[in-house]
Design a protein around this motif. Structure first.
Motif, PDB file in Angstrom:
ATOM      1  N   GLN A 155       0.872  -1.153  -0.100  1.00  0.00           N
ATOM      2  CA  GLN A 155       0.073  -0.051  -0.017  1.00  0.00           C
ATOM      3  C   GLN A 155       0.916   1.346   0.129  1.00  0.00           C
ATOM      4  OE1 GLN A 155      -2.340  -1.151   3.473  1.00  0.00           O
ATOM      5  NE2 GLN A 155      -4.212  -0.508   2.370  1.00  0.00           N
ATOM      6  N   LEU A 156       1.779   1.308   0.785  1.00  0.00           N
ATOM      7  CA  LEU A 156       3.069   2.263   0.886  1.00  0.00           C
ATOM      8  C   LEU A 156       3.459   2.570  -0.558  1.00  0.00           C
ATOM      9  CD1 LEU A 156       4.514   1.782   4.365  1.00  0.00           C
ATOM     10  CD2 LEU A 156       2.951   3.512   3.651  1.00  0.00           C
ATOM     11  N   ILE A 157       3.892   1.464  -1.380  1.00  0.00           N
ATOM     12  CA  ILE A 157       4.338   1.689  -2.546  1.00  0.00           C
ATOM     13  C   ILE A 157       3.345   2.343  -3.624  1.00  0.00           C
ATOM     14  CG2 ILE A 157       5.439   0.639  -4.307  1.00  0.00           C
ATOM     15  CD1 ILE A 157       6.779  -1.461  -2.393  1.00  0.00           C
ATOM     16  N   GLU A 158       2.252   1.765  -3.384  1.00  0.00           N
ATOM     17  CA  GLU A 158       1.090   2.397  -4.235  1.00  0.00           C
ATOM     18  C   GLU A 158       0.838   3.684  -4.249  1.00  0.00           C
ATOM     19  OE1 GLU A 158      -2.506   0.006  -3.881  1.00  0.00           O
ATOM     20  OE2 GLU A 158      -1.311  -1.661  -3.910  1.00  0.00           O
ATOM     21  N   LYS A 159       0.982   4.126  -2.858  1.00  0.00           N
ATOM     22  CA  LYS A 159       0.547   5.622  -2.595  1.00  0.00           C
ATOM     23  C   LYS A 159       1.754   6.465  -2.986  1.00  0.00           C
ATOM     24  CE  LYS A 159      -2.963   4.645   0.863  1.00  0.00           C
ATOM     25  NZ  LYS A 159      -3.946   5.869   0.919  1.00  0.00           N
ATOM     26  N   GLY A 160       3.095   6.041  -3.328  1.00  0.00           N
ATOM     27  CA  GLY A 160       4.171   6.638  -3.430  1.00  0.00           C
ATOM     28  C   GLY A 160       4.857   7.152  -2.101  1.00  0.00           C
ATOM     29  N   SER A 161       4.660   6.499  -1.174  1.00  0.00           N
ATOM     30  CA  SER A 161       5.075   6.646   0.350  1.00  0.00           C
ATOM     31  C   SER A 161       6.225   5.635   0.434  1.00  0.00           C
ATOM     32  CB  SER A 161       4.201   6.661   1.505  1.00  0.00           C
ATOM     33  OG  SER A 161       3.013   7.357   1.169  1.00  0.00           O
TER      34      SER A 161
END
Length: 466
Positions: free
Chosen positions: A128-134
């Motif tokens: 999820q973090l990667i998806e959100k660019g975080s």
RNA sequence: GGCGACGUAGCCAAGUUGGUAAGGCAAGGGUCUGCAAAACCCCCAUCACGGGUUCGAGUCCCGUCGUCGCCUCCA
């Protein structure tokens, strides 16, 4: 009177308002289990146990979670050095720590989640973090992108620019920002690893707590606790990760206990400046360390040395003195003494609550309790009967119970010995009546060697186990 | 160097929104006791230092000194 709690996030005390009326969720960071726990860990566990007990006393339904970090560099290193399985090593110390908690009279947690049991949730979070660019992946490692968080550093009072300037860490060139931290680590050969979209690896240190919180409590919790050495980077990073995903403020109240000071320095595993809980409990009842913790403010550093321990052992004896029975053949106390005792019960109860409401001022609360102890002892020496002492002693027991003190009077280990002691005490009375003091003192001295303390009063003798 | 906390009697340690300092341990005196023990009573501080605000500050502001924590794994 409202309960007020000091919140590390806001740097001030504020009224406690749980998310859901009547319910409190608490998450406390437990130890990394690569070695025996020391009394510093005990302090932290005790502090939050006391918080929890007081919230229960205040009528809240408390859900209490303490995690164990069982996947970590140090565990792996230690296990490799010893030639054992890292999970077995962790398991051993988890069991030992749980035993310590029981001996310290710490209420069992609702749950003790572990990093190794949250892998699915962690992988999901990282994705999820990667998806959100975080977060971003580099060669099987995944790093959190701190620059995506506008208020990164809000818990520890740091600013990203300042940290970069003062950074003395060797900078990993693959990181976009030196302060970016690992949420997923690529496995090295021989290390425990789990399959993931980024290859075999294991969780970073901070992500486990975020994942456990999300899965056990959801996006928001009331109180998040731990030692103040966890404020940065651990809790700072937990906030960053969790809020990056949920978009909501994570914990409402961040509570941090001060460090136990041994020889003027923080007690610490890595420096070897420590006293294991097991060693301490071999020599002292758990109440002694609890009393030590109670005797000061949880956020301040706490001095730990033999002098202080000795003083608290005595203080414990004094608390116990308040629970002793009436004098033998007590004729009853005067009305004035009894009304004063009744008044003191009220004063103590009110003072106790007022102190505890001010960010768990246990030292103040203890002060009030000792005043009640004095009142009880006063009444006893004024001939109060057991019945007359009972209400005050019940109040005493209730309040010390809220603080988690056991106040177990020393008990005999050999069943049936009491009758023999009674016999000897009776015999001694005859000797004293005949003024055969040498013999009567001999009986007293010999019984003392057997841990029986005899005390004479005008109405007769009492005895108790030491 | 940066951020933060703190500095109250011999030791540990409280002190809510400023109004003349809880409690525990130790020490000393006393009551009680054949002696002892326990318990009880009495006694023990002007709050690191220097300024300032105020009728009044341990409690607010500034400065100095000192201690500790974090900035790297850590309860």
């Amino acid at each position: 009177m409202p309960l007020r709690i000091y919140n590390t996030l806001t740097r001030k005390k504020s009224e406690f308002e749980p998310i859901q009326a009547g319910k409190v969720s608490i998450y406390v960071c437990g130890p990394t289990v690569y070695d025996s726990a020391h009394v510093g860990h005990a302090m932290s566990a005790l502090v939050f146990d006391i918080v929890r007990r007081y919230l229960i006393y205040r009528g809240y339904d408390v859900d209490y979670v303490m995690n164990f970090t069982d996947v970590d560099d140090k565990i792996i290193d230690r296990a490799n050095r010893l030639g054992v399985d890292p999970f077995e090593l962790a398991e051993k110390y988890i069991e030992e720590f749980k035993q310590n908690l029981r001996e310290l009279n710490i209420l069992p947690a609702s749950e003790h989640p572990r990093a190794s049991q949250e892998i699915d949730a962690i992988i999901k979070m990282v994705s999820q973090l990667i998806e959100k660019g975080s977060a971003y992946e580099v060669d099987g490692d995944v790093y959190f992108r701190v620059e995506t968080i506008r208020d990164y550093g809000k818990l520890s009072g740091r600013k990203l620019e300042e940290m970069n300037a003062g950074s003395r860490i060797r900078v990993d060139k693959r990181k976009e920002n030196p302060m970016d931290f690992a949420v997923w680590k690529k496995a090295k050969p021989g290390e425990p690893a789990w399959d993931s979209p980024w290859g075999a690896g294991r969780p970073g240190w901070h992500i486990e707590c975020s994942a456990m919180n999300l899965s056990h409590f959801g996006p928001q919790i009331d109180i998040h606790g731990g030692g103040n050495d966890l404020i940065f980077p651990h809790h700072e990073n937990e906030i960053a990760q969790t809020e990056a995903i949920t978009g909501k403020p994570f914990a409402r109240y961040w509570m941090h206990n001060g460090m136990l000071q041994l020889k003027g320095e923080k007690m610490s595993k890595s420096t070897g400046n420590l006293v294991p809980i097991n060693d301490f409990l071999n020599d002292h009842p758990g109440d002694v360390i609890r009393l030590l913790v109670l005797s000061s403010y949880y956020r301040s550093p706490l001095t730990f040395n033999s002098e202080v321990i000795e003083a608290n052992q005595r203080a414990l004896d004094r608390l116990l003195s308040g629970l002793r029975p009436a004098l033998p053949n007590a004729v009853g106390a005067p009305e004035a003494v009894l009304s004063e005792l009744a008044e003191q019960i009220k004063i103590t109860q009110q003072g106790f609550t007022a102190s505890m409401d001010e960010d768990f001022n246990t030292a103040g609360a203890l002060g009030h309790i000792f005043e009640l102890v004095r009142a009880v002892n006063q009444a006893r020496s004024e001939q109060a009967s057991d019945d007359q002492l009972a209400p005050a002693q019940a109040a005493l027991k209730t309040l010390t119970d809220v603080l988690g003190l056991e106040l177990k009077p020393p008990e005999l280990t050999t069943t049936g010995a009491d009758a023999f002691v009674d016999l000897l005490v009776a015999l001694r009375k005859d000797l004293r009546d005949q003024k055969l003091y040498q013999l009567s003192d001999y009986v007293r001295d010999e019984l003392l060697k057997l841990n029986v303390i005899i005390e004479d009063t005008p109405q007769g003798s009492t005895w108790r186990w030491e």
